[in-house]
Design a protein around this motif. Structure first.
Motif, mmCIF file in Angstrom:
data_model
loop_
_atom_site.group_PDB
_atom_site.id
_atom_site.type_symbol
_atom_site.label_atom_id
_atom_site.label_comp_id
_atom_site.label_asym_id
_atom_site.label_seq_id
_atom_site.Cartn_x
_atom_site.Cartn_y
_atom_site.Cartn_z
ATOM 1 N N ARG A 220 0.843 -1.184 0.000
ATOM 2 C CA ARG A 220 0.000 0.000 0.000
ATOM 3 C C ARG A 220 0.885 1.243 0.000
ATOM 4 O O ARG A 220 1.835 1.345 0.780
ATOM 5 C CB ARG A 220 -0.931 0.007 1.211
ATOM 6 N N ALA A 221 0.578 2.174 -0.903
ATOM 7 C CA ALA A 221 1.391 3.383 -1.042
ATOM 8 C C ALA A 221 1.143 4.336 0.126
ATOM 9 O O ALA A 221 0.015 4.514 0.573
ATOM 10 C CB ALA A 221 1.068 4.075 -2.354
ATOM 11 N N ARG A 222 2.226 4.954 0.578
ATOM 12 C CA ARG A 222 2.121 5.993 1.602
ATOM 13 C C ARG A 222 2.046 7.389 0.975
ATOM 14 O O ARG A 222 1.594 8.339 1.615
ATOM 15 C CB ARG A 222 3.344 5.948 2.535
ATOM 16 N N ASN A 223 2.518 7.504 -0.281
ATOM 17 C CA ASN A 223 2.595 8.808 -0.936
ATOM 18 C C ASN A 223 2.665 8.596 -2.447
ATOM 19 O O ASN A 223 2.539 7.468 -2.946
ATOM 20 C CB ASN A 223 3.805 9.598 -0.431
ATOM 21 N N ALA A 224 2.896 9.690 -3.190
ATOM 22 C CA ALA A 224 2.950 9.623 -4.652
ATOM 23 C C ALA A 224 4.086 8.725 -5.138
ATOM 24 O O ALA A 224 3.943 7.986 -6.118
ATOM 25 C CB ALA A 224 3.094 11.020 -5.244
ATOM 26 N N ALA A 228 3.837 5.368 -7.599
ATOM 27 C CA ALA A 228 4.648 5.148 -8.797
ATOM 28 C C ALA A 228 5.388 3.816 -8.713
ATOM 29 O O ALA A 228 5.490 3.077 -9.700
ATOM 30 C CB ALA A 228 5.630 6.301 -8.971
ATOM 31 N N PHE A 229 5.909 3.491 -7.527
ATOM 32 C CA PHE A 229 6.625 2.236 -7.325
ATOM 33 C C PHE A 229 5.696 1.042 -7.559
ATOM 34 O O PHE A 229 6.032 0.090 -8.288
ATOM 35 C CB PHE A 229 7.201 2.188 -5.913
ATOM 36 N N ILE A 230 4.498 1.081 -6.956
ATOM 37 C CA ILE A 230 3.545 -0.029 -7.099
ATOM 38 C C ILE A 230 3.113 -0.189 -8.547
ATOM 39 O O ILE A 230 2.998 -1.309 -9.068
ATOM 40 C CB ILE A 230 2.328 0.193 -6.171
ATOM 41 N N HIS A 243 14.580 -0.074 -5.816
ATOM 42 C CA HIS A 243 14.333 1.237 -5.198
ATOM 43 C C HIS A 243 13.217 1.166 -4.140
ATOM 44 O O HIS A 243 12.596 2.172 -3.820
ATOM 45 C CB HIS A 243 13.953 2.247 -6.281
ATOM 46 N N TYR A 244 12.981 -0.048 -3.636
ATOM 47 C CA TYR A 244 11.962 -0.207 -2.590
ATOM 48 C C TYR A 244 12.337 0.630 -1.372
ATOM 49 O O TYR A 244 13.459 0.542 -0.854
ATOM 50 C CB TYR A 244 11.839 -1.682 -2.212
ATOM 51 N N ASP A 245 11.412 1.454 -0.930
ATOM 52 C CA ASP A 245 11.653 2.328 0.221
ATOM 53 C C ASP A 245 10.453 2.212 1.157
ATOM 54 O O ASP A 245 9.317 2.514 0.780
ATOM 55 C CB ASP A 245 11.833 3.773 -0.245
ATOM 56 N N HIS A 246 10.728 1.767 2.382
ATOM 57 C CA HIS A 246 9.643 1.553 3.344
ATOM 58 C C HIS A 246 8.946 2.860 3.714
ATOM 59 O O HIS A 246 7.817 2.844 4.229
ATOM 60 C CB HIS A 246 10.193 0.874 4.595
ATOM 61 N N ASP A 247 9.609 3.983 3.474
ATOM 62 C CA ASP A 247 8.961 5.274 3.756
ATOM 63 C C ASP A 247 7.861 5.586 2.737
ATOM 64 O O ASP A 247 6.978 6.403 2.999
ATOM 65 C CB ASP A 247 9.991 6.409 3.730
#
Length: 339
Positions: A220-224, A228-230, A243-247
């Motif tokens: 689930r995305a936390r932000n824009a 884009a990553f998903i 470029h997976y970033d838990h933030d």
């Protein structure tokens, strides 16, 4: 009653696919008598919208033994809808034509299958929202298996009961999500048509969709950036995983749903009621009913023609939509079908 735009968008899409139904009899003295309430939901086919409910809802008869009748059979339904202006509206749908022939459709095996279809013109979509339940199912593969969770989306309380308990602004037009579980093996339906559901319910749940439910692990995305990553991962861009970033992205368990069938309660069996088992007509049986539908038939206790129902038919004849304000005054008349 109307909904704000924000409130409307927060309502679960599956809730919007159901409708609160009321059935009415037109008496010989001209009175319109509220007979009962029930549940319906929508399925789209080419050229029309289908309202799905139970055969016993439109006929007023017990499908196991139609010869027995306690109450008079209904002449018409009121279908509760959300209008394009986000107000709650009622659409009157006659159950019989001028010759008192049923206007609903049913399975070729007649009342042996407790499903009824009512065809609504697509042109109504200019004025009301009709959410096809198949369009809001989740894409995830959910295996049908005994003991799996299900939700029955229906209306166990009448509008009057809900308003008496919780006030005049109670959202009677939104379904109650009644939880249960699959009680018999879906791979071996009873009479090749029915799966039993372990859940207590009330008469107003008749005609409700039954949704099998399962939790799925998802990102689930936390932000824009997370969105884009998903989206990149969904496109198959494996380089995005570097470029997976838990933030930006979090792991979440999301409840997903798939239509299991059409609920018809414990009609015809007091023993099933005693042990809280209800009938769910499988999606295969629903598809058969849609694909092989024949005009409805009343095996007994058909309502009588009378001048007051004839006048009602004249006001609501097929192809014409008559809009009224809250006081019951006609505000607009629209010809939906030429002729």
């Amino acid at each position: 009653m109307s909904l704000s735009k924000n409130t409307s968008t927060m309502i679960h899409s599956l809730s919007r696919a159901t409708s609160y139904l009321q059935s009415f009899c037109v008496r010989l003295d001209g009175a319109h008598l509220l007979r009962s309430h029930a549940t319906g939901f929508f399925v789209r086919v080419k050229g029309a919208i289908l309202l799905i409910t139970n055969w016993h809802v439109v006929s007023g008869l017990n499908p196991v033994d139609p010869s027995k009748a306690i109450n008079p059979s209904p002449h018409y339904l009121k279908v509760t809808l959300l209008s394009r202006t986000n107000s709650v509206s009622e659409l009157s749908v006659p159950l019989y034509d001028a010759d008192m022939k049923p206007r609903w459709y049913e399975h070729p095996d007649r009342h042996a299958v407790d499903i009824a279809l009512i065809e609504l013109p697509e042109a109504l979509e200019e004025y009301f929202y009709f959410v096809d339940i198949h369009s809001v199912e989740d894409d995830a593969k959910i295996v049908e298996a005994v003991a799996k969770d299900v939700f029955i989306l229906g209306y166990p309380f009448s509008k009057a009961d809900l308003e008496a308990e919780f006030g005049a602004q109670s959202p009677y037009y939104l379904p109650v999500w009644k939880r249960g579980s699959i009680a018999t093996e879906p791979a071996v339906p009873l009479h090749d048509r029915v799966v039993l559901i372990d859940s207590l319910s009330r008469a107003g749940m008749s005609g409700a969709p039954v949704l099998i439910s399962e939790d799925h692990q998802m990102m689930r995305a936390r932000n824009a950036q997370g969105n884009a990553f998903i989206e990149a991962v969904r496109r198959g861009d494996t380089s995005a995983l570097e470029h997976y970033d838990h933030d930006n992205v979090e792991d979440a368990r999301i409840k997903q749903f798939k239509l299991l069938g059409v609920y018809s309660g414990t009609i015809g069996s007091t023993k099933m009621g005693e042990i809280a088992l209800g009938k769910c007509w499988t999606t295969r049986t629903l598809a058969q009913t849609v694909d092989q539908a024949i005009q409805g038939q009343m095996p007994a206790h058909a309502p009588e023609a009378n001048e007051h129902y004839a006048a009602f038919l004249q006001r609501t004849r097929r192809g014409q939509l008559i809009l009224h304000d809250a006081a019951g005054n006609e505000t607009k008349r629209v010809q939906l079908i030429p002729g």
